[in-house]
Design an enzyme around this catalytic site. Structure first.
Site, mmCIF file in Angstrom:
data_model
loop_
_atom_site.group_PDB
_atom_site.id
_atom_site.type_symbol
_atom_site.label_atom_id
_atom_site.label_comp_id
_atom_site.label_asym_id
_atom_site.label_seq_id
_atom_site.Cartn_x
_atom_site.Cartn_y
_atom_site.Cartn_z
ATOM 1 N N THR A 53 -3.916 7.798 6.385
ATOM 2 C CA THR A 53 -5.166 7.529 7.088
ATOM 3 C C THR A 53 -4.981 7.681 8.590
ATOM 4 O OG1 THR A 53 -5.929 6.070 5.342
ATOM 5 C CG2 THR A 53 -6.930 5.749 7.493
ATOM 6 N N GLY A 87 0.819 -1.208 0.000
ATOM 7 C CA GLY A 87 0.000 0.000 0.000
ATOM 8 C C GLY A 87 0.851 1.255 0.000
ATOM 9 N N ASP A 88 0.181 2.407 -0.209
ATOM 10 C CA ASP A 88 0.831 3.724 -0.173
ATOM 11 C C ASP A 88 1.926 3.869 -1.225
ATOM 12 O OD1 ASP A 88 -0.815 4.269 2.003
ATOM 13 O OD2 ASP A 88 0.666 3.514 3.428
ATOM 14 N N GLU A 89 1.740 3.220 -2.355
ATOM 15 C CA GLU A 89 2.740 3.284 -3.422
ATOM 16 C C GLU A 89 2.622 4.576 -4.227
ATOM 17 O OE1 GLU A 89 0.486 0.862 -3.126
ATOM 18 O OE2 GLU A 89 1.505 -1.066 -2.829
ATOM 19 N N GLY A 90 1.495 5.278 -4.035
ATOM 20 C CA GLY A 90 1.245 6.488 -4.829
ATOM 21 C C GLY A 90 0.117 6.258 -5.828
ATOM 22 N N LYS A 91 -0.774 5.349 -5.503
ATOM 23 C CA LYS A 91 -1.894 5.018 -6.422
ATOM 24 C C LYS A 91 -2.757 6.249 -6.703
ATOM 25 C CE LYS A 91 -3.221 1.881 -3.489
ATOM 26 N NZ LYS A 91 -2.073 1.858 -2.552
ATOM 27 N N GLY A 101 -5.948 5.594 2.016
ATOM 28 C CA GLY A 101 -5.712 7.040 2.041
ATOM 29 C C GLY A 101 -4.931 7.363 0.780
ATOM 30 N N HIS A 102 -5.603 7.954 -0.189
ATOM 31 C CA HIS A 102 -4.967 8.220 -1.483
ATOM 32 C C HIS A 102 -4.755 9.727 -1.622
ATOM 33 C CE1 HIS A 102 -6.545 4.158 -3.220
ATOM 34 N NE2 HIS A 102 -5.792 4.029 -2.149
ATOM 35 N N THR A 103 -3.487 10.103 -1.799
ATOM 36 C CA THR A 103 -3.133 11.526 -1.801
ATOM 37 C C THR A 103 -2.963 12.054 -3.217
ATOM 38 O OG1 THR A 103 -1.862 10.971 0.166
ATOM 39 C CG2 THR A 103 -1.552 13.187 -0.729
ATOM 40 N N GLY A 131 -1.811 8.492 10.180
ATOM 41 C CA GLY A 131 -0.697 9.348 10.578
ATOM 42 C C GLY A 131 0.471 8.584 11.187
ATOM 43 N N ARG A 140 5.547 5.224 8.665
ATOM 44 C CA ARG A 140 5.663 4.002 7.866
ATOM 45 C C ARG A 140 7.053 3.415 8.038
ATOM 46 N NH1 ARG A 140 3.161 7.136 2.701
ATOM 47 N NH2 ARG A 140 0.965 6.986 3.251
ATOM 48 N N VAL A 149 8.415 11.729 -10.086
ATOM 49 C CA VAL A 149 9.587 12.368 -9.473
ATOM 50 C C VAL A 149 9.206 13.402 -8.409
ATOM 51 C CG1 VAL A 149 11.135 11.944 -11.425
ATOM 52 C CG2 VAL A 149 9.719 14.014 -11.410
ATOM 53 N N GLN A 191 -5.002 -0.386 -1.025
ATOM 54 C CA GLN A 191 -4.006 -1.239 -0.360
ATOM 55 C C GLN A 191 -2.968 -1.731 -1.393
ATOM 56 O OE1 GLN A 191 -7.634 -2.049 0.683
ATOM 57 N NE2 GLN A 191 -7.081 -0.242 1.860
HETATM 58 P P1 GDP Z 1 -1.589 5.587 -2.096
HETATM 59 O O1 GDP Z 1 -2.287 5.082 -0.886
HETATM 60 O O2 GDP Z 1 -0.977 4.501 -2.907
HETATM 61 O O3 GDP Z 1 -2.445 6.499 -2.933
HETATM 62 O O4 GDP Z 1 -0.372 6.467 -1.565
HETATM 63 P P2 GDP Z 1 -0.422 7.584 -0.397
HETATM 64 O O5 GDP Z 1 -1.109 8.774 -0.915
HETATM 65 O O6 GDP Z 1 -0.928 6.975 0.858
HETATM 66 O O7 GDP Z 1 1.107 7.823 -0.153
HETATM 67 C C1 GDP Z 1 1.948 8.283 -1.163
HETATM 68 C C2 GDP Z 1 2.589 9.608 -0.699
HETATM 69 O O8 GDP Z 1 3.661 9.919 -1.538
HETATM 70 C C3 GDP Z 1 1.636 10.782 -0.794
HETATM 71 O O9 GDP Z 1 1.961 11.698 0.213
HETATM 72 C C4 GDP Z 1 1.953 11.373 -2.166
HETATM 73 O O10 GDP Z 1 1.648 12.762 -2.253
HETATM 74 C C5 GDP Z 1 3.425 11.143 -2.239
HETATM 75 N N1 GDP Z 1 3.962 10.911 -3.601
HETATM 76 C C6 GDP Z 1 3.390 10.263 -4.639
HETATM 77 N N2 GDP Z 1 4.259 10.167 -5.666
HETATM 78 C C7 GDP Z 1 5.393 10.762 -5.256
HETATM 79 C C8 GDP Z 1 6.687 10.957 -5.860
HETATM 80 O O11 GDP Z 1 6.956 10.545 -6.970
HETATM 81 N N3 GDP Z 1 7.625 11.596 -5.098
HETATM 82 C C9 GDP Z 1 7.373 12.057 -3.848
HETATM 83 N N4 GDP Z 1 8.355 12.666 -3.185
HETATM 84 N N5 GDP Z 1 6.166 11.887 -3.250
HETATM 85 C C10 GDP Z 1 5.210 11.250 -3.946
HETATM 86 P P1 IMO Z 2 -3.821 2.520 0.653
HETATM 87 O O1 IMO Z 2 -4.994 2.299 -0.262
HETATM 88 C C1 IMO Z 2 -1.124 0.916 3.678
HETATM 89 C C2 IMO Z 2 -2.775 -2.031 6.450
HETATM 90 C C3 IMO Z 2 -2.898 -1.620 7.896
HETATM 91 C C4 IMO Z 2 -2.691 -2.945 8.583
HETATM 92 C C5 IMO Z 2 -3.393 -3.919 7.637
HETATM 93 C C6 IMO Z 2 -4.806 -4.284 8.058
HETATM 94 O O2 IMO Z 2 -3.722 3.905 1.168
HETATM 95 O O3 IMO Z 2 -2.561 2.014 0.040
HETATM 96 P P2 IMO Z 2 -7.102 -2.945 7.972
HETATM 97 O O4 IMO Z 2 -7.511 -1.669 8.636
HETATM 98 O O5 IMO Z 2 -7.216 -2.920 6.493
HETATM 99 O O6 IMO Z 2 -7.777 -4.157 8.565
HETATM 100 O O7 IMO Z 2 -5.544 -3.098 8.350
HETATM 101 O O8 IMO Z 2 -3.431 -3.289 6.370
HETATM 102 N N1 IMO Z 2 -3.435 -1.129 5.473
HETATM 103 C C7 IMO Z 2 -2.784 -0.283 4.684
HETATM 104 N N2 IMO Z 2 -1.466 0.016 4.606
HETATM 105 N N3 IMO Z 2 -1.990 1.479 2.822
HETATM 106 C C8 IMO Z 2 -3.299 1.182 2.855
HETATM 107 O O9 IMO Z 2 -4.180 1.643 1.945
HETATM 108 C C9 IMO Z 2 -3.759 0.289 3.849
HETATM 109 N N4 IMO Z 2 -4.966 -0.212 4.187
HETATM 110 C C10 IMO Z 2 -4.748 -1.090 5.172
HETATM 111 O O10 IMO Z 2 -1.931 -0.674 8.246
HETATM 112 O O11 IMO Z 2 -1.329 -3.279 8.578
HETATM 113 MG MG MG Z 3 -2.307 5.396 1.169
#
Ligand code: GDP
Ligand code: IMO
Ligand code: MG
Length: 438
Positions: free
Chosen positions: A301, A12-16, A40-42, A303, A306, A420, A225
């Protein structure tokens, strides 16, 4: 036909969010198909940050159809808050519409309570969930006692189902967890108000998608995720409660696999994880701290900080296999700038002692075994140039290009885009997936 699934290849949190927002420019319909407000998608546009938990990341554009699909679990309070926050910014635009599947399941207050009570009760082996009630809501769905959006719209049925559920949940809450019970009237009254608020958005979204497909519209399926949090294929039990692989986009949105033209895997240039569970390439040293600070790796989501580590290509390659990924979007490569050497993990060393050692190129199913795995690293040269202003592949330093190439070699998959920076424009587009299909 250009219907594209976007999923995370890691934890998760790859930048989707950023990538879905970017690709939404070319799409007509954007569909979330699983998960709930654990996501939590930013999105960063014109230096303004938007964090979406439930609403698809296409919502900032005009002329889009945004759908919360059947496979999701929806907390109506959170959804209404999200709708209201957008409304304060005059969003969505006049020609963008929001739709909620009437067969998606509801997250109820007792789900949230049970999720947190269960975590609190565990002495060891806490999952580290987001505490949003995701697991308990999916449990009810699978046990066929869940309450769906269509039930919410019918007060009599809703109250009947609520009554039945509350009897069981209060037994669990009071007798097992030693918690206060939840109150029927309070929940019934609140949900009745929310039902009226959400009613205009609700309907059969599978039909809407079918119509869009027939009209030749482009559909983006937005995963939440990541692959290694998948209930079947992730690092169980340290996973979420839904299926996060591409196959579930079809099931969760209500569309057949024959309608899908490509699958894009989002891969962060290093690895992060929120919550507990094994993490082979985790760095508890200065480099890990640097990645955390420079990458601003705090959960969108909850805070929470990571956990950070080197890019684990064993995981990414497995994601390519599990989801049939046809192209990779590589994100946060700018965070690696300034490191002398960059490591990528290409295998796991299992076993004790040289004679009994084995190197594997897949993630073992048993977390005990994963916990014993040691990373096999390949070292690549780093770069020191600021790459955040690069907009074409030629503007990236040789070492960054080599890093990208190596990812392509190991996965046998092309990198379509390199991110980037967090901003929509801070992107190097190598190949446009919509144009590739057209
Ligand atoms: P998601 O859950 O996959 O949508 O990812 P998140 O939004 O939870 O976390 C990705 C974080 O990295 C966010 O704060 C984005 O604004 C930030 N982000 C996305 N792409 C890049 C990038 O290429 N470089 C940097 N520095 N930040 C990025
Ligand atoms: P996005 O879409 C990162 C993790 C939680 C926990 C596990 C189970 O922003 O990438 P849950 O509340 O789903 O039962 O928690 O999964 N987790 C995530 N980690 N990004 C997410 O979503 C996540 N959604 C759940 O931290 O380890
Ligand atoms: Mg996220």
């Amino acid at each position: 036909m250009a219907n594209i699934i976007i999923i995370g290849t890691q934890w998760g949190d790859e930048g989707k969010g950023k990538i879905v927002d970017l690709y939404s420019h070319e799409a007509d319909v954007i569909v979330r198909f699983q998960g709930g407000n654990n996501a939590g998608h930013t999105l960063v546009t014109n230096n303004e940050k938007t964090i979406l938990h439930l609403i698809p990341s296409g919502i900032l554009h005009d002329h889009k159809t945004c759908i919360l699909g059947s496979g999701m679990v929806i907390n109506p309070e959170v959804l209404i808050e999200e709708i209201e926050r957008l409304a304060e910014r005059n969003l969505p635009h006049p020609n963008t519409t929001l739709h909620i599947s009437d067969s998606a399941h509801l997250i109820m207050p007792y789900h949230v309570r049970i999720d947190n009570a269960r975590e609190a009760k565990m002495r060891s082996g806490k999952i580290g969930t987001t505490g949003r009630g995701i697991g308990p809501a999916y449990e009810d769905k699978v046990s066929r006692t869940g309450i769906r959006i269509c039930d919410l719209l019918n007060e009599e049925i809703f109250n009947q189902k609520l009554k039945n559920n509350i009897e069981e949940k209060n037994h669990l809450l009071t007798n097992y967890f030693g918690e206060e019970p939840v109150d029927f009237d309070e929940i019934s009254n609140k949900y009745s108000v929310w039902a009226d608020r959400l009613r205009p958005y609700c309907g059969n979204t599978s039909i809407l998608i079918e119509r869009s497909v027939k009209a030749g519209k482009h559909i983006l399926f937005e995963g939440a995720q990541g692959t290694h949090l998948d209930i079947d294929h992730g690092t169980y039990p340290f996973v979420t409660s839904s299926s996060t692989v591409a196959g579930n986009a079809c099931s969760g949105a209500g569309v057949g696999p024959t309608q899908i033209s490509a699958v894009i895997g989002i891969c962060k240039a290093y690895t992060t994880r929120v919550g507990s569970g094994p993490f082979v390439t985790e760095l508890s040293d200065e480099t890990g701290q640097k990645l955390q600070e420079k990458g601003k790796e705090f959960g969108s989501t909850t805070g929470r900080k990571r956990r950070c580590g080197w890019l684990d290509m064993v995981m990414v390659r497995q994601s390519v296999r599990l989801s049939g990924i046809t192209g990779i979007a590589l994100t946060k490569i700018d965070v690696l700038t300034g490191l002398d050497k960059i490591k990528i993990c290409t295998g796991y060393r299992i076993g004790k002692g040289k004679d009994r050692e084995e190197i594997v190129d897949y993630v073992p199913s048993d977390i005990k075994v994963i916990g014993q795995c040691k990373p096999v690293y390949e070292e690549l040269p780093g770069w020191s140039e600021d790459i955040s202003t690069a907009r074409s592949i030629d503007e990236l330093p040789q070492a960054a290009r080599r890093f990208i190439e190596r990812i392509e070699e190991i996965t046998d998959t092309k990198v379509l885009l390199v991110s980037v920076g967090p901003g929509r424009n801070e992107t190097v587009v190598i190949r446009n997936p919509f144009r590739l299909i057209k």
